[in-house]
Design a protein around this motif. Structure first.
Motif, PDB file in Angstrom:
ATOM      1  N   GLN A 378       0.829  -1.205   0.000  1.00 34.36           N
ATOM      2  CA  GLN A 378       0.000   0.000   0.000  1.00 34.36           C
ATOM      3  C   GLN A 378       0.871   1.266   0.000  1.00 34.36           C
ATOM      4  OE1 GLN A 378      -3.205   0.141  -0.469  1.00 34.36           O
ATOM      5  NE2 GLN A 378      -3.349   2.378  -0.266  1.00 34.36           N
ATOM      6  N   LYS A 379       1.976   1.221   0.774  1.00 33.74           N
ATOM      7  CA  LYS A 379       2.909   2.357   0.781  1.00 33.74           C
ATOM      8  C   LYS A 379       3.447   2.630  -0.617  1.00 33.74           C
ATOM      9  CE  LYS A 379       4.766   2.086   5.508  1.00 33.74           C
ATOM     10  NZ  LYS A 379       5.973   1.747   6.303  1.00 33.74           N
ATOM     11  N   LEU A 380       3.786   1.566  -1.341  1.00 30.45           N
ATOM     12  CA  LEU A 380       4.311   1.710  -2.697  1.00 30.45           C
ATOM     13  C   LEU A 380       3.253   2.296  -3.628  1.00 30.45           C
ATOM     14  CD1 LEU A 380       6.476   1.288  -4.827  1.00 30.45           C
ATOM     15  CD2 LEU A 380       5.749  -1.107  -5.015  1.00 30.45           C
ATOM     16  N   PHE A 381       2.024   1.831  -3.502  1.00 31.13           N
ATOM     17  CA  PHE A 381       0.928   2.342  -4.328  1.00 31.13           C
ATOM     18  C   PHE A 381       0.708   3.834  -4.065  1.00 31.13           C
ATOM     19  CE2 PHE A 381      -3.851   2.797  -4.718  1.00 31.13           C
ATOM     20  CZ  PHE A 381      -3.841   2.911  -6.107  1.00 31.13           C
ATOM     21  N   GLU A 382       0.712   4.219  -2.792  1.00 32.10           N
ATOM     22  CA  GLU A 382       0.525   5.627  -2.441  1.00 32.10           C
ATOM     23  C   GLU A 382       1.680   6.489  -2.945  1.00 32.10           C
ATOM     24  OE1 GLU A 382      -2.135   6.930  -1.203  1.00 32.10           O
ATOM     25  OE2 GLU A 382      -3.169   5.025  -0.875  1.00 32.10           O
ATOM     26  N   ARG A 383       2.925   5.966  -2.866  1.00 36.28           N
ATOM     27  CA  ARG A 383       4.082   6.717  -3.358  1.00 36.28           C
ATOM     28  C   ARG A 383       3.970   6.933  -4.871  1.00 36.28           C
ATOM     29  NH1 ARG A 383       9.715   7.586  -2.597  1.00 36.28           N
ATOM     30  NH2 ARG A 383       9.247   7.640  -0.362  1.00 36.28           N
ATOM     31  N   MET A 384       3.571   5.893  -5.587  1.00 38.01           N
ATOM     32  CA  MET A 384       3.448   6.030  -7.040  1.00 38.01           C
ATOM     33  C   MET A 384       2.382   7.058  -7.408  1.00 38.01           C
ATOM     34  SD  MET A 384       4.564   5.273  -9.986  1.00 38.01           S
ATOM     35  CE  MET A 384       5.536   3.767  -9.954  1.00 38.01           C
ATOM     36  N   LYS A 385       1.254   7.052  -6.717  1.00 46.66           N
ATOM     37  CA  LYS A 385       0.203   8.044  -6.986  1.00 46.66           C
ATOM     38  C   LYS A 385       0.709   9.449  -6.689  1.00 46.66           C
ATOM     39  CE  LYS A 385      -3.291   6.485  -4.563  1.00 46.66           C
ATOM     40  NZ  LYS A 385      -4.675   6.435  -4.032  1.00 46.66           N
ATOM     41  N   ASP A 386       1.496   9.563  -5.615  1.00 47.81           N
ATOM     42  CA  ASP A 386       1.998  10.881  -5.205  1.00 47.81           C
ATOM     43  C   ASP A 386       2.972  11.448  -6.238  1.00 47.81           C
ATOM     44  OD1 ASP A 386       2.357  13.067  -3.338  1.00 47.81           O
ATOM     45  OD2 ASP A 386       4.323  12.197  -2.905  1.00 47.81           O
ATOM     46  N   VAL A 387       3.953  10.648  -6.664  1.00 46.88           N
ATOM     47  CA  VAL A 387       4.962  11.157  -7.607  1.00 46.88           C
ATOM     48  C   VAL A 387       4.380  11.336  -9.002  1.00 46.88           C
ATOM     49  CG1 VAL A 387       6.946  10.297  -6.334  1.00 46.88           C
ATOM     50  CG2 VAL A 387       5.843   8.814  -8.008  1.00 46.88           C
ATOM     51  N   MET A 388       3.358  10.552  -9.348  1.00 47.78           N
ATOM     52  CA  MET A 388       2.716  10.711 -10.659  1.00 47.78           C
ATOM     53  C   MET A 388       1.773  11.907 -10.671  1.00 47.78           C
ATOM     54  SD  MET A 388       3.620   8.545 -13.065  1.00 47.78           S
ATOM     55  CE  MET A 388       2.214   8.352 -14.172  1.00 47.78           C
ATOM     56  N   GLY A 389       1.496  12.466  -9.488  1.00 47.63           N
ATOM     57  CA  GLY A 389       0.613  13.626  -9.416  1.00 47.63           C
ATOM     58  C   GLY A 389       1.195  14.844 -10.115  1.00 47.63           C
ATOM     59  N   GLN A 390       2.505  14.862 -10.332  1.00 44.21           N
ATOM     60  CA  GLN A 390       3.150  15.980 -11.022  1.00 44.21           C
ATOM     61  C   GLN A 390       3.075  15.848 -12.540  1.00 44.21           C
ATOM     62  OE1 GLN A 390       7.173  16.329  -9.461  1.00 44.21           O
ATOM     63  NE2 GLN A 390       6.483  15.643  -7.450  1.00 44.21           N
ATOM     64  N   ASP A 391       2.594  14.704 -13.012  1.00 51.78           N
ATOM     65  CA  ASP A 391       2.501  14.435 -14.454  1.00 51.78           C
ATOM     66  C   ASP A 391       1.231  15.077 -15.007  1.00 51.78           C
ATOM     67  OD1 ASP A 391       2.504  13.428 -17.016  1.00 51.78           O
ATOM     68  OD2 ASP A 391       3.136  11.419 -16.411  1.00 51.78           O
ATOM     69  N   ARG A 392       1.379  15.980 -15.993  1.00 53.86           N
ATOM     70  CA  ARG A 392       0.219  16.674 -16.550  1.00 53.86           C
ATOM     71  C   ARG A 392      -0.617  15.778 -17.467  1.00 53.86           C
ATOM     72  NH1 ARG A 392       4.376  19.603 -18.138  1.00 53.86           N
ATOM     73  NH2 ARG A 392       3.762  19.583 -20.318  1.00 53.86           N
ATOM     74  N   THR A 393      -0.032  14.698 -17.953  1.00 52.19           N
ATOM     75  CA  THR A 393      -0.749  13.789 -18.844  1.00 52.19           C
ATOM     76  C   THR A 393      -1.713  12.920 -18.045  1.00 52.19           C
ATOM     77  OG1 THR A 393       1.166  13.733 -20.312  1.00 52.19           O
ATOM     78  CG2 THR A 393      -0.460  11.994 -20.591  1.00 52.19           C
ATOM     79  N   LYS A 394      -2.916  12.706 -18.603  1.00 48.63           N
ATOM     80  CA  LYS A 394      -3.911  11.883 -17.913  1.00 48.63           C
ATOM     81  C   LYS A 394      -3.385  10.466 -17.726  1.00 48.63           C
ATOM     82  CE  LYS A 394      -7.941  14.370 -19.750  1.00 48.63           C
ATOM     83  NZ  LYS A 394      -9.152  14.271 -20.598  1.00 48.63           N
ATOM     84  N   HIS A 395      -3.591   9.920 -16.519  1.00 49.57           N
ATOM     85  CA  HIS A 395      -3.097   8.579 -16.236  1.00 49.57           C
ATOM     86  C   HIS A 395      -3.968   7.912 -15.175  1.00 49.57           C
ATOM     87  CE1 HIS A 395      -1.041  11.313 -13.376  1.00 49.57           C
ATOM     88  NE2 HIS A 395      -1.252  10.322 -12.517  1.00 49.57           N
ATOM     89  N   ASN A 396      -3.830   6.606 -15.081  1.00 46.66           N
ATOM     90  CA  ASN A 396      -4.567   5.834 -14.082  1.00 46.66           C
ATOM     91  C   ASN A 396      -3.647   4.743 -13.549  1.00 46.66           C
ATOM     92  OD1 ASN A 396      -6.766   5.032 -12.525  1.00 46.66           O
ATOM     93  ND2 ASN A 396      -7.433   3.536 -14.045  1.00 46.66           N
ATOM     94  N   ILE A 397      -3.647   4.554 -12.227  1.00 52.49           N
ATOM     95  CA  ILE A 397      -2.734   3.604 -11.590  1.00 52.49           C
ATOM     96  C   ILE A 397      -3.550   2.589 -10.799  1.00 52.49           C
ATOM     97  CG2 ILE A 397      -0.757   3.346 -10.024  1.00 52.49           C
ATOM     98  CD1 ILE A 397      -0.210   6.357 -10.486  1.00 52.49           C
ATOM     99  N   LEU A 398      -3.242   1.303 -10.981  1.00 53.52           N
ATOM    100  CA  LEU A 398      -3.914   0.246 -10.225  1.00 53.52           C
ATOM    101  C   LEU A 398      -2.989  -0.274  -9.133  1.00 53.52           C
ATOM    102  CD1 LEU A 398      -5.618  -1.852 -13.060  1.00 53.52           C
ATOM    103  CD2 LEU A 398      -6.592  -0.016 -11.690  1.00 53.52           C
ATOM    104  N   PRO A 399      -3.549  -0.727  -7.992  1.00 53.43           N
ATOM    105  CA  PRO A 399      -2.710  -1.296  -6.926  1.00 53.43           C
ATOM    106  C   PRO A 399      -1.975  -2.543  -7.420  1.00 53.43           C
ATOM    107  CG  PRO A 399      -4.954  -0.837  -6.156  1.00 53.43           C
ATOM    108  CD  PRO A 399      -4.973  -0.687  -7.637  1.00 53.43           C
ATOM    109  N   LEU A 400      -0.941  -2.948  -6.678  1.00 47.49           N
ATOM    110  CA  LEU A 400      -0.169  -4.125  -7.061  1.00 47.49           C
ATOM    111  C   LEU A 400      -1.048  -5.375  -7.061  1.00 47.49           C
ATOM    112  CD1 LEU A 400       2.205  -2.142  -6.180  1.00 47.49           C
ATOM    113  CD2 LEU A 400       3.475  -4.243  -5.679  1.00 47.49           C
ATOM    114  N   SER A 401      -0.851  -6.210  -8.069  1.00 43.31           N
ATOM    115  CA  SER A 401      -1.561  -7.484  -8.122  1.00 43.31           C
ATOM    116  C   SER A 401      -0.873  -8.478  -7.186  1.00 43.31           C
ATOM    117  CB  SER A 401      -1.557  -8.030  -9.550  1.00 43.31           C
ATOM    118  OG  SER A 401      -0.252  -8.444  -9.907  1.00 43.31           O
ATOM    119  N   LYS A 402      -1.452  -9.648  -7.068  1.00 40.06           N
ATOM    120  CA  LYS A 402      -0.855 -10.654  -6.180  1.00 40.06           C
ATOM    121  C   LYS A 402       0.483 -11.160  -6.717  1.00 40.06           C
ATOM    122  CE  LYS A 402      -3.489 -14.544  -8.134  1.00 40.06           C
ATOM    123  NZ  LYS A 402      -4.424 -15.650  -7.812  1.00 40.06           N
ATOM    124  N   PHE A 403       0.772 -10.876  -7.976  1.00 44.39           N
ATOM    125  CA  PHE A 403       2.061 -11.258  -8.554  1.00 44.39           C
ATOM    126  C   PHE A 403       3.102 -10.141  -8.430  1.00 44.39           C
ATOM    127  CE2 PHE A 403      -1.050 -13.669 -11.205  1.00 44.39           C
ATOM    128  CZ  PHE A 403      -0.758 -14.921 -10.682  1.00 44.39           C
TER     129      PHE A 403
END
Length: 516
Positions: A378-403
């Motif tokens: 969850q920490k990794l997912f939140e970090r990725m959302k946070d750093v991608m927040g500076q990206d002006r291009t539209k994007h969508n991030i999904l949490p890590l899968s079981k793999f």
């Protein structure tokens, strides 16, 4: 956070580097004859209706017909088409959307053949630039972007950027725009409009309306395919979209371009016009400011990012794959889970930078190092959302899968930036064999003698820093002074870090390269 822009103006292209805290985060190349850029508005001609796709192929002048889907026509396509037909027929001197009676919206579940036919003239806007083997992707829901607002003809809505958090400010801007916008025009209020006064917004709104309606003055004389209204060049568009108080410097190597940029900034943000600086000199601007070194280290299949950890980046036609590797990195006293978390968090920062830098679009799959604890994932997912927040291009991030895989989608509107950092050796031309290095100075002396014999006496020799150090070695009896005395020339030796080791070039007094 401090931002800087470095602009390298060449005869054939403009290369724009965006630095955030001195680190390269975006790189854009704009050809001088660039066509079919996102935002360009064309008068096209329908070539073929495709009922099975519910779409049409439109000729806009590209080698392959552009693609227009029914859902990209826009609700008010009939009004746009009516306005275009009036402009082509020139019914009435002054065309104004405000005086029009809008047509009924098209059926969202309708068919392309109900509204278009082959051979019909149509007004379209480029939504995606040509990518790979595909032509441009088009839409007919026209929008014209300004610094503070985006103008949408044939609409009445006023939308406010979601990044403006204050409800009071949102209401103020909505009421303000409702009171000043012309009839039959919609407006999207951008984030930078927060706190702006009515006079500034009103002036920009009028300017955008004039720009739109003025583009139809000579449309009757146009034969499709033809550009009706071009988006501003990439440099100005970047400044329009991202210029803010965090910008400290804009470096340009061309005096004319620097003047144009300064004038543009003076119009949109007068207090920032002093940050534009012209950088002269014989050394390329990217070498002077350390950008070239960052480019060479940031592109390629393998990218190192922290303490031996690295990414492997692979590109396919369908999607991009990024593999995170810890390398030989380990910290004594830390268990495997803690080490994996630290590497993954650092990798998230670098991946976000790489997506912007390479302008990677479509589907991106990231294989992070396995972590067993749910809170760490969850920490990794939140970090990725946070750093991608500076990206002006539209994007969508999904949490890590079981793999341990993370899926990211990022809007793809132009070809991916790809710089091949491994080049054919200019010295051996790919053969793997070069002339003896011991003969290099003899070759340079021979070329200098040949140039001196032709009458050129004031010369500049540009070489790799290692070679320059050898030529200037010593206090008085240097190789450079020896050549000057022997050949009767005045010689300046300059270091160019981007040159290969055995590459050298000779320039005359006017800084023009002398062909050897």
């Amino acid at each position: 956070m401090s931002n800087e822009l470095v602009i390298d103006v060449n005869p054939n292209e403009i290369v724009i580097a965006l630095l955030s805290n001195k680190q390269l985060v975006e790189l854009t190349r704009e050809k001088s004859n660039l066509q079919f850029a996102v935002g360009d508005i064309y008068l096209g001609k329908v070539k073929k209706i495709m009922p099975g796709l519910n779409a049409a192929f439109v000729d806009v002048g590209y080698e392959k017909d552009a693609f227009l889907h029914y859902l990209d026509l826009g609700h008010q396509f009939r009004s746009l088409n009516k306005f275009l037909q009036q402009a082509l027929a020139r019914k009435g001197r002054n065309l104004s959307i405000s005086k029009m009676r809008l047509e009924q919206d098209i059926d969202k579940n309708g068919k392309m053949s109900d509204v278009l036919k082959s051979g019909q003239y149509i007004l379209v806007q480029v939504a995606k630039e040509p990518i790979s083997t595909k032509g441009p992707r088009l839409c007919s829901e026209i929008s014209i972007a300004g610094r503070n607002i985006v103008l949408i003809p044939f609409s009445d809505k006023v939308s406010i950027s979601q990044k403006i958090k204050s409800t009071e400010e949102k209401n103020r801007l909505r009421q303000l725009l409702q009171s000043i916008k012309p009839k039959n025009y919609g407006v999207i209020v951008r984030t930078v409009a927060e706190g702006k006064r009515v006079a500034e917004l009103d002036q920009e709104l009028r300017s955008l309306v004039e720009k739109w309606e003025g583009s139809f003055q000579h449309i009757r004389d146009m034969q499709p395919p033809k550009l009706v209204l071009g988006e501003m060049d990439r440099t100005t568009a970047i400044l329009r979209d991202i210029l803010n108080s965090s910008f400290e410097n804009i470096y340009v190597n061309d005096a004319s371009a620097a003047k144009d940029i300064k004038n543009y900034i003076a119009g949109i943000a007068p207090e920032k016009s002093k940050i534009v600086k012209h950088v002269g000199g014989d050394m390329p601007i990217f070498d002077q400011l350390g950008v070239d070194k960052q480019i060479k280290s940031s592109f390629g299949k393998t990218v190192s990012f922290k303490n031996g950890a690295y990414l492997i980046i692979e590109h396919t036609e369908a999607f991009h794959v990024i593999d995170v590797n810890s390398g030989n990195r380990s910290k004594a006293g830390n268990d495997q889970e803690t080490n994996a978390l630290e590497v993954n968090l650092a990798a998230a920062d670098e991946i976000a930078r790489q997506l912007r830098l390479r302008d990677m679009g479509g589907i991106i799959v990231v294989d992070f190092i396995d972590m067993h604890a749910a809170e760490n994932r969850q920490k990794l997912f939140e970090r990725m959302k946070d750093v991608m927040g500076q990206d002006r291009t539209k994007h969508n991030i999904l949490p890590l899968s079981k793999f341990g895989l993370m899926q990211i989608t990022r809007q793809r509107v132009r070809p991916e930036m790809n710089i091949e950092i491994q080049e054919t050796c200019p010295t051996c031309l790919g053969s793997g064999k070069i002339s003896p290095a011991v003969l290099l100075t003899d070759q340079i002396e021979e070329k200098l003698k040949s140039v001196a014999d032709s009458g050129e006496k004031k010369l500049t020799l540009k070489v790799h820093p290692f070679v320059a150090a050898y030529i200037n070695k010593g206090f008085w009896k240097t190789l450079r002074r020896e050549w000057q005395s022997k050949l009767g020339i005045k010689l300046t030796v300059k270091e160019i870090p981007s040159y290969d080791l055995l590459v050298y070039k000779i320039f005359d007094n006017n800084n023009q390269e002398i062909e050897l």
